[in-house]
Design a protein around this motif. Structure first.
Motif, mmCIF file in Angstrom:
data_model
loop_
_atom_site.group_PDB
_atom_site.id
_atom_site.type_symbol
_atom_site.label_atom_id
_atom_site.label_comp_id
_atom_site.label_asym_id
_atom_site.label_seq_id
_atom_site.Cartn_x
_atom_site.Cartn_y
_atom_site.Cartn_z
ATOM 1 N N ARG A 109 -3.176 9.860 -5.453
ATOM 2 C CA ARG A 109 -3.634 8.845 -6.396
ATOM 3 C C ARG A 109 -5.075 8.515 -6.034
ATOM 4 O O ARG A 109 -5.365 8.159 -4.893
ATOM 5 C CB ARG A 109 -2.747 7.604 -6.312
ATOM 6 N N MET A 128 30.551 -0.024 23.338
ATOM 7 C CA MET A 128 29.981 1.256 23.774
ATOM 8 C C MET A 128 30.001 1.387 25.296
ATOM 9 O O MET A 128 30.310 2.461 25.811
ATOM 10 C CB MET A 128 28.570 1.406 23.236
ATOM 11 N N TRP A 188 13.270 6.512 10.890
ATOM 12 C CA TRP A 188 14.125 7.685 10.721
ATOM 13 C C TRP A 188 13.309 8.887 10.240
ATOM 14 O O TRP A 188 13.624 10.024 10.563
ATOM 15 C CB TRP A 188 15.225 7.415 9.686
ATOM 16 N N GLY A 189 12.329 8.630 9.405
ATOM 17 C CA GLY A 189 11.577 9.730 8.795
ATOM 18 C C GLY A 189 12.313 10.380 7.643
ATOM 19 O O GLY A 189 11.907 11.423 7.158
ATOM 20 N N ASN A 190 13.429 9.794 7.205
ATOM 21 C CA ASN A 190 14.117 10.291 6.010
ATOM 22 C C ASN A 190 15.008 9.186 5.438
ATOM 23 O O ASN A 190 14.936 8.046 5.888
ATOM 24 C CB ASN A 190 14.923 11.560 6.327
ATOM 25 N N LYS A 192 25.468 -0.158 16.934
ATOM 26 C CA LYS A 192 24.997 0.380 18.207
ATOM 27 C C LYS A 192 24.054 -0.610 18.886
ATOM 28 O O LYS A 192 24.070 -0.744 20.107
ATOM 29 C CB LYS A 192 24.287 1.712 17.985
ATOM 30 N N ASN A 193 23.232 -1.301 18.106
ATOM 31 C CA ASN A 193 22.300 -2.266 18.675
ATOM 32 C C ASN A 193 23.019 -3.364 19.448
ATOM 33 O O ASN A 193 22.501 -3.874 20.436
ATOM 34 C CB ASN A 193 21.456 -2.925 17.573
ATOM 35 N N GLY A 208 9.215 -7.062 17.570
ATOM 36 C CA GLY A 208 8.263 -6.976 16.461
ATOM 37 C C GLY A 208 8.914 -6.872 15.096
ATOM 38 O O GLY A 208 8.222 -6.847 14.080
ATOM 39 N N GLN A 245 0.838 -1.196 0.000
ATOM 40 C CA GLN A 245 0.000 0.000 0.000
ATOM 41 C C GLN A 245 0.882 1.259 0.000
ATOM 42 O O GLN A 245 0.635 2.205 -0.745
ATOM 43 C CB GLN A 245 -0.914 -0.029 1.223
ATOM 44 N N ILE A 246 1.918 1.217 0.828
ATOM 45 C CA ILE A 246 2.828 2.362 0.906
ATOM 46 C C ILE A 246 3.488 2.611 -0.446
ATOM 47 O O ILE A 246 3.689 3.753 -0.859
ATOM 48 C CB ILE A 246 3.889 2.108 1.997
ATOM 49 N N PHE A 249 9.879 11.974 -2.608
ATOM 50 C CA PHE A 249 10.366 13.341 -2.469
ATOM 51 C C PHE A 249 11.895 13.371 -2.520
ATOM 52 O O PHE A 249 12.491 14.280 -3.089
ATOM 53 C CB PHE A 249 9.888 13.947 -1.144
ATOM 54 N N LEU A 259 0.340 11.291 -0.278
ATOM 55 C CA LEU A 259 1.574 11.427 0.486
ATOM 56 C C LEU A 259 1.821 12.920 0.637
ATOM 57 O O LEU A 259 1.915 13.644 -0.353
ATOM 58 C CB LEU A 259 2.726 10.760 -0.264
ATOM 59 N N TYR A 311 14.248 4.531 2.834
ATOM 60 C CA TYR A 311 13.468 5.443 3.651
ATOM 61 C C TYR A 311 12.958 4.600 4.808
ATOM 62 O O TYR A 311 12.185 3.662 4.602
ATOM 63 C CB TYR A 311 12.302 6.024 2.851
ATOM 64 N N GLN A 344 4.618 -8.705 21.996
ATOM 65 C CA GLN A 344 5.457 -8.739 20.799
ATOM 66 C C GLN A 344 6.800 -9.426 21.030
ATOM 67 O O GLN A 344 7.861 -8.823 20.876
ATOM 68 C CB GLN A 344 5.700 -7.320 20.312
ATOM 69 N N GLU A 362 2.399 2.425 -3.313
ATOM 70 C CA GLU A 362 1.614 3.145 -4.319
ATOM 71 C C GLU A 362 2.093 4.588 -4.421
ATOM 72 O O GLU A 362 2.086 5.182 -5.495
ATOM 73 C CB GLU A 362 0.129 3.127 -3.929
ATOM 74 N N LEU A 363 2.475 5.135 -3.304
ATOM 75 C CA LEU A 363 3.077 6.474 -3.283
ATOM 76 C C LEU A 363 4.311 6.372 -2.401
ATOM 77 O O LEU A 363 4.257 6.639 -1.207
ATOM 78 C CB LEU A 363 2.097 7.494 -2.687
ATOM 79 N N PRO A 364 5.445 5.926 -2.972
ATOM 80 C CA PRO A 364 6.606 5.598 -2.131
ATOM 81 C C PRO A 364 7.081 6.796 -1.323
ATOM 82 O O PRO A 364 7.162 7.908 -1.840
ATOM 83 C CB PRO A 364 7.670 5.193 -3.145
ATOM 84 N N PRO A 365 7.385 6.577 -0.052
ATOM 85 C CA PRO A 365 7.802 7.677 0.817
ATOM 86 C C PRO A 365 9.146 8.280 0.419
ATOM 87 O O PRO A 365 9.473 9.375 0.864
ATOM 88 C CB PRO A 365 7.886 7.033 2.205
#
Lengths: 276, 102, 102, 125
Positions: B8, C49, A224-226, A239-240, A204, A63-64, A72, B21, A220, D63, A66-69
């Protein structure tokens, strides 16, 4: 006497195998391992990473898409890529085929410097050659340019070449050792998760298989949001497991990207990608 | 355009599905950068119209993600109709876009 | 407010017992040893770390003049650095066990 | 072995002795209290502490991951608590290929914290 000779040969063979790096044999074993784990999954599908293993995540992803994030970021990256440098040249002048459809050939080994050059590092090299400062290798403008260049390469088969020279094979072997070595306080290697337990869940999150994992970068990430490059993900992984990350342009990460991408030769570029 | 919206809209079996979006930082006002809070900047109201008539109004807030993806469906849309999207954020900035149903 | 006073008091007691010069000199030695071990871990390409966090705590405590805390944190940092060095040394041999074979 | 490596080994041996000393009072310890169980629960479900839920199904944890065995019936899987202690303390020493981190050896959890986790895990009937 002959029996002794045979025994000697049998002993010598594994030693020789361990001593001489053989990327083609490694790749066959690497891809064979995943085929053995998931006999039903075609090789080209591995580029979809975790979405092969979770129906609900796959449905959301489709679904995502369809308009890939990353849309932009690709547009922004194209604008940056097409812009002229102060000296009149552009990124296209630094790459074969004007930089279009070439992401599958990276990382490359540069015999002049004796170092592995990833696509983001090549973009920075281009900037330096034209008198511009380097960009951050993890996110921001460089990740967007990377996203555009990878987008023009979608579907091209990954074709990382490891020349049969001592320094190139040494870089490859260093990346291989990094991938399989346990590190950090939690004592994990890259392989502990992405080779031994692909498709399993850590809380999860579904673990992506190491095979084809590089094909979707830059990604993306909703978290992160970017956009982020592969190196950004390496840093996050380190880091994990509570291992102090290396510098984004470190030899360790270059070699790791070299080995990891070479293992996915033959799979199609699917980036830029979207991940949770 | 500084704040593009990708849309869309497709219709099938009498149901029109709209997906969009929206490019927006959606800063919650709770995140710090270099020790200083990033001031809140988020969409407060987003409105979806069909041929000028409002079909859905969303009251968003700081909890919505950056560059949000949003999708919904409604009945009564036809091929060629116009779907409009407009939002206004807490700084009074606004953006609007319209698209034809495919 | 009362909590802060108790902390101050505790710090004061710490000073009273740990302030003498030899202890601070011993703390400097301990922190230097931890620094050296962490340096070796970095050179081996396997820094943890938590080692860096403990090392930082040791330096902060030393700068504050809290010798006891500095020694505790530095000892912890050195232990962690030694463990990571052992891990790095073992992995030079063990990593091959994780490679898939055909 | 180089001199440096030998030095590391020696210092670690002292560390291991110290760790062993903290093991000794284990047998003599009194039955776990409700506070121990609550503390163990927090360690098992918190990412910055034990994060057991990342790989194991544990009753009451949302989870869970599915890399390690389901710990709902840990009493059947590992009948003796001292074996559970050894597994959590340093599983790679027993099984080098395991993905289970050596929680005790690498100072991820203290011996007291490991005992609290065990108290929590064995509190499920």
């Amino acid at each position: 006497m002959r029996r002794w000779l045979l025994l000697l040969l049998a002993l010598a063979a594994p030693v020789a195998a361990a001593a001489a790096p053989n990327p083609a044999a490694d790749r066959a074993a690497f891809q064979g391992w995943f085929r053995h784990l998931f006999p039903q999954l075609p090789l080209a599908k591995y580029v979809d990473g975790p979405y092969n293993f979770s129906a609900s995540e796959r449905a959301q992803w489709q679904q995502i898409m369809e308009l890939p994030p990353y849309g932009f970021a690709v547009d922004h990256g194209k604008a940056l890529f097409d812009a002229r440098f102060p000296d009149g040249a552009g990124y296209a002048s630094c790459f074969p085929h004007g930089g279009i459809g070439i992401a599958q050939d990276y990382p490359q080994f540069d015999p002049k410097t004796g170092r592995v050059v990833t696509l983001p590092i090549a973009i920075n090299r281009c900037r330096v050659a034209h008198g511009l400062p380097k960009l951050k290798l993890t996110t921001g403008d460089l990740a967007d340019i990377d996203a555009y260049m990878v987008r023009t390469s979608r579907g091209h088969k990954i074709d990382v070449v490891v020349p049969d020279t001592k320094p190139a094979l040494a870089a490859y072997e260093a990346g291989k050792e990094y991938f399989y070595s346990r590190r950090g306080q939690l004592n994990f290697s890259c392989a502990s998760c992405h080779l031994q337990y692909p498709g399993h869940r850590v809380r999860g999150d579904t673990l992506a298989p190491a095979l084809g994992i590089t094909a979707s970068f830059p990604i993306y990430r909703s978290k992160w949001g970017n956009m982020g490059t592969l190196v950004r993900r390496f840093i996050g992984c380190n880091k994990n497991i509570r291992s102090a990350p290396d510098k984004p342009d470190s030899l360790a990460y270059r070699d790791l990207e070299y080995f990891l991408t070479a293992m996915s030769n033959g799979l199609p570029i699917a980036g830029p990608g979207a991940r949770p | 355009m500084a704040n593009p919206i990708l849309v869309r809209a497709q219709t099938a079996h009498g149901v029109t599905t709209v997906a969009c979006l929206v490019k927006h930082p959606m800063d919650s006002g709770f995140v710090k950068k270099a020790g200083k809070l990033i001031p809140p900047h988020y969409i407060e109201v987003i409105e979806f119209t069909h041929n000028g008539k409002t079909v859905l109004t969303g009251f968003w807030g700081p909890a919505v993600s950056r560059n949000p993806f949003f999708s919904f469906a409604f009945k009564g849309g036809k091929k060629g109709d116009t779907v409009g999207i407009a939002w206004v954020d807490n700084k009074g900035e606004r953006a609007a876009v319209s698209a034809k149903i495919a | 407010m009362r909590g802060a006073a108790v902390v101050l008091l505790a710090l004061g007691i710490g000073f009273a017992h740990a302030a003498p010069a030899p202890d601070l000199a011993a703390a400097k030695v301990a922190v230097a040893a931890a620094d050296a071990a962490a340096g070796r871990a970095r050179a081996a390409g396997d820094q943890w770390m938590p080692t860096l966090a403990a090392l930082k705590a040791a330096h902060v405590a030393l700068a504050r003049g809290d010798a006891a805390a500095a020694v505790t944190a530095a000892t912890h940092a050195r232990h962690l650095a030694l463990l990571s060095l052992r891990q790095a040394a073992e992995q030079k041999r063990l990593w091959r066990n994780e490679v898939p074979r055909q | 072995m180089t001199g440096k490596g030998g030095c590391v080994k020696h210092e670690l041996r002292i560390l291991a002795l110290a760790a062993l000393c903290s093991l000794v009072p284990l047998a003599a310890r009194a039955a776990p209290t409700a506070a121990d169980i609550a503390a163990g629960r927090k360690i098992a479900f918190t990412k910055t502490l034990g994060n057991c839920i990342a790989c194991h199904v544990i009753p009451g944890g949302a989870q869970p991951g599915n890399i390690g065995p389901n710990l709902t019936h840990i009493r059947v899987l590992v009948p003796h608590r001292k074996d559970a202690y050894a597994i959590i303390f340093d599983e790679p020493a027993r099984k080098p290929q395991t993905p289970m981190p050596p929680f005790g050896r690498n100072h991820i959890l203290t011996p007291a914290q490991i005992r609290q986790v065990i108290a929590f895990l064995y509190s499920h009937k």
